[in-house]
Enzyme design. Structure first.
Site, PDB file in Angstrom:
ATOM      1  N   SER A 283      18.034  53.944  14.949  1.00  0.00           N
ATOM      2  CA  SER A 283      18.194  52.885  16.231  1.00  0.00           C
ATOM      3  C   SER A 283      20.111  52.526  16.022  1.00  0.00           C
ATOM      4  O   SER A 283      20.818  52.344  14.736  1.00  0.00           O
ATOM      5  CB  SER A 283      17.940  51.778  15.675  1.00  0.00           C
ATOM      6  N   LYS A 289      16.449  52.727  11.278  1.00  0.00           N
ATOM      7  CA  LYS A 289      14.810  52.148  11.500  1.00  0.00           C
ATOM      8  C   LYS A 289      15.441  54.102  11.499  1.00  0.00           C
ATOM      9  O   LYS A 289      16.623  54.596  11.488  1.00  0.00           O
ATOM     10  CB  LYS A 289      14.926  52.284  12.817  1.00  0.00           C
ATOM     11  N   GLN A 328       5.380  73.067  51.507  1.00  0.00           N
ATOM     12  CA  GLN A 328       6.776  73.506  50.544  1.00  0.00           C
ATOM     13  C   GLN A 328       6.570  72.162  49.222  1.00  0.00           C
ATOM     14  O   GLN A 328       7.183  72.999  48.779  1.00  0.00           O
ATOM     15  CB  GLN A 328       6.968  72.628  52.114  1.00  0.00           C
TER      16      GLN A 328
HETATM   17  N1  ARG Z   1       9.804  77.722  52.385  1.00  0.00           N
HETATM   18  C1  ARG Z   1       8.171  77.074  52.953  1.00  0.00           C
HETATM   19  C2  ARG Z   1       7.528  76.564  51.947  1.00  0.00           C
HETATM   20  O1  ARG Z   1       8.065  76.765  50.890  1.00  0.00           O
HETATM   21  C3  ARG Z   1       8.420  78.999  53.297  1.00  0.00           C
HETATM   22  C4  ARG Z   1       7.508  78.758  54.287  1.00  0.00           C
HETATM   23  C5  ARG Z   1       7.757  78.584  56.023  1.00  0.00           C
HETATM   24  N2  ARG Z   1       6.715  78.625  56.440  1.00  0.00           N
HETATM   25  C6  ARG Z   1       6.868  78.713  58.049  1.00  0.00           C
HETATM   26  N3  ARG Z   1       6.247  78.871  58.889  1.00  0.00           N
HETATM   27  N4  ARG Z   1       7.423  77.283  57.770  1.00  0.00           N
HETATM   28  O2  ARG Z   1       6.274  76.616  51.600  1.00  0.00           O
END
Ligand code: ARG
Length: 465
Positions: A283, A289, A328
């Protein structure tokens, strides 16, 4: 809103203008999916080799593509992946670099493929590798637990229920409880790995392809057991990522419980362990501590890992077939959970390996809490044929007498004990010590040192297979 002047070089054929800058920003996954570069290049190489073999792409073009991909891999290895937001993601960053390197032939790589099956393949490969890393880490943790359990197979400590002293156990037995949890975690990760090992490549955008591709060849080249069986499912399935996150969550819960024990055990009232310097901090204002920060962070990380699991569950909930861009968002929680889990496993392995167990203190507390009361009751059942419920009452009176006299049960005189119940005789002292108590619990999976020793030997044998 500002616009970039040109449309996207990879898919912009029908677009007259470029995206708004915020569109570019919300759309781009390259800042995080660059972590998939190795898997992306491996997938592309398997794909182009198959295209050449099937006569879909000329051998010469396939060769140029393969050499170009090898060169890009060397560049990424040396300098990292360039984050170009205009190119969106790792797939397009790599393909556009390929075009710079080899010219128009690069455009043949994406034949009979979509980014939808491409990313599904890359991510599966990544999660598969992640599981292999976790397995190696957990194996090291198990080895550390086994070593410390063996060292302390006969060290008596209080066993707790409700965090109240209950019955004596051994430290070796207690540590082996965590070994069993980790063994189940490893089996969950192994199940997940086996289940995910099917290749989505060739599902194309969602419906499959008219090109005469060989999905079995690409699956085999990438170490998958077989191709997936439904193209719609292939591009929209993220079960493998959820399986990983659920196994990671369960594992992190176990690690958090072990961490919590260390935090409690390191506190002054317990004093069961001295945490190693390497895993404690001081500490800035209280010189005495020695804080269990690493263990506290492992406890905390379990919450974040569970949050990652929840995040992906909520992302996937209610999504219609097939691919939607929501998906994504599958990667950041998996990457985050994996990093946190790796740190947690390594920290707990380090702590287990180097912590000092204060076995004298554990023994003293085991002896002070009337922890052998059940042994007295069991003795009355066994030797005097007293029904257990009555034995429980008699023992309760003995505990009250010991409490009033301020002594452990084993130090009550035989006169005192006989006054409580005349059926007690001096053979009782053989079961009232904590060592006798643990040694007597020889049922399968019990805390008796010979039971624990046998389990350790069997566990070592299982691990060497
Ligand atoms: N960057 C996209 C992901 O991670 C890749 C797939 C994109 N596909 C699409 N139809 N826009 O999902």
């Amino acid at each position: 809103m500002s616009k970039v002047s040109s449309s996207n070089s990879m898919w912009g054929g029908r677009f007259a203008g470029g995206p708004a800058s915020v569109m570019r920003e919300i759309n781009a996954s390259i800042p995080f999916d660059k972590r998939l570069w190795k898997q992306d290049i491996a997938g592309s190489k398997a794909h182009v080799a198959m295209l050449a073999k099937q006569g879909i792409v000329e051998g010469e073009d396939a060769q140029a593509i393969t050499e170009g991909l090898n060169r890009i891999a060397a560049e990424y290895e040396a300098d990292g992946v360039p984050v170009n937001m205009d190119l969106e993601d790792i797939h397009m960053v790599t393909e556009s670099r390929l075009a710079e390197l080899i010219g128009p032939a690069a455009g043949r790589l994406h034949t009979a493929r979509s980014r939808n099956d491409q990313v599904a393949t890359d991510f599966r490969l990544w999660v598969r590798d992640a599981i292999d890393e976790v397995q190696a880490g957990l194996e090291a943790l198990q080895a550390a637990l086994l070593a410390r359990a063996e060292e302390h197979v006969g060290a008596v400590m209080p066993g707790f229920t409700h965090l109240q002293s209950a019955q004596p156990v051994t430290l070796g037995h207690h540590l082996m409880a965590y070994f069993e949890m980790i063994r189940r975690d490893r089996s969950r990760f192994a199940d997940a790995r086996a289940r995910m090992n099917e290749c989505p490549l060739g599902a194309a955008a969602l419906a499959g392809t008219g090109f005469p591709i060989d999905r079995h060849a690409t699956a085999a080249a990438l170490g998958f057991d077989r191709p997936t069986d439904n193209s719609l499912d292939s591009v929209s399935d993220r079960d493998f990522a959820l399986d990983y996150l659920m196994a990671a969550t369960q594992c992190s819960l176990h690690l958090s419980r072990l961490a919590e024990e260390f935090i409690i055990w390191a506190s002054q009232p317990f004093g069961f362990v001295k945490l190693p310097d390497a895993y404690s901090t001081g500490s800035s204002i209280m010189p005495q501590k020695r804080n269990p920060d690493a263990a506290e962070l492992v406890r905390g990380h379990a919450g974040r890992i569970m949050g990652c699991m929840t995040a992906l569950c909520v992302t996937m909930k209610g999504l219609p077939l097939a691919y939607s861009k929501d998906m994504q968002d599958d990667k950041p929680p998996v990457f985050e959970a994996h990093d946190l889990l790796g740190l947690s496993i390594a920290a707990m392995t380090g702590m287990i390996g180097t912590v000092t167990f204060r076995t004298d203190r554990m023994r003293a507390l085991a002896e002070s809490g009337f922890a052998t009361a059940t042994d007295l009751a069991d003795w009355l059942v066994r030797e005097a044929n007293v029904p257990f419920r009555e034995a429980h009452h008699i023992t309760g009176r003995a505990v009250a007498a010991a409490e009033a006299a301020g002594t452990p049960l084993a130090e009550l005189s035989i006169e005192t004990l006989k006054a409580i119940d005349p059926r007690i005789d001096d053979r009782i002292y053989a079961v009232l010590t904590v060592d006798a108590s643990v040694a007597s619990r020889r049922s399968h999976g019990g805390t008796a040192p010979d039971q624990v020793r046998a389990r350790i030997a069997q566990a070592r044998e299982e691990m060497s297979r």
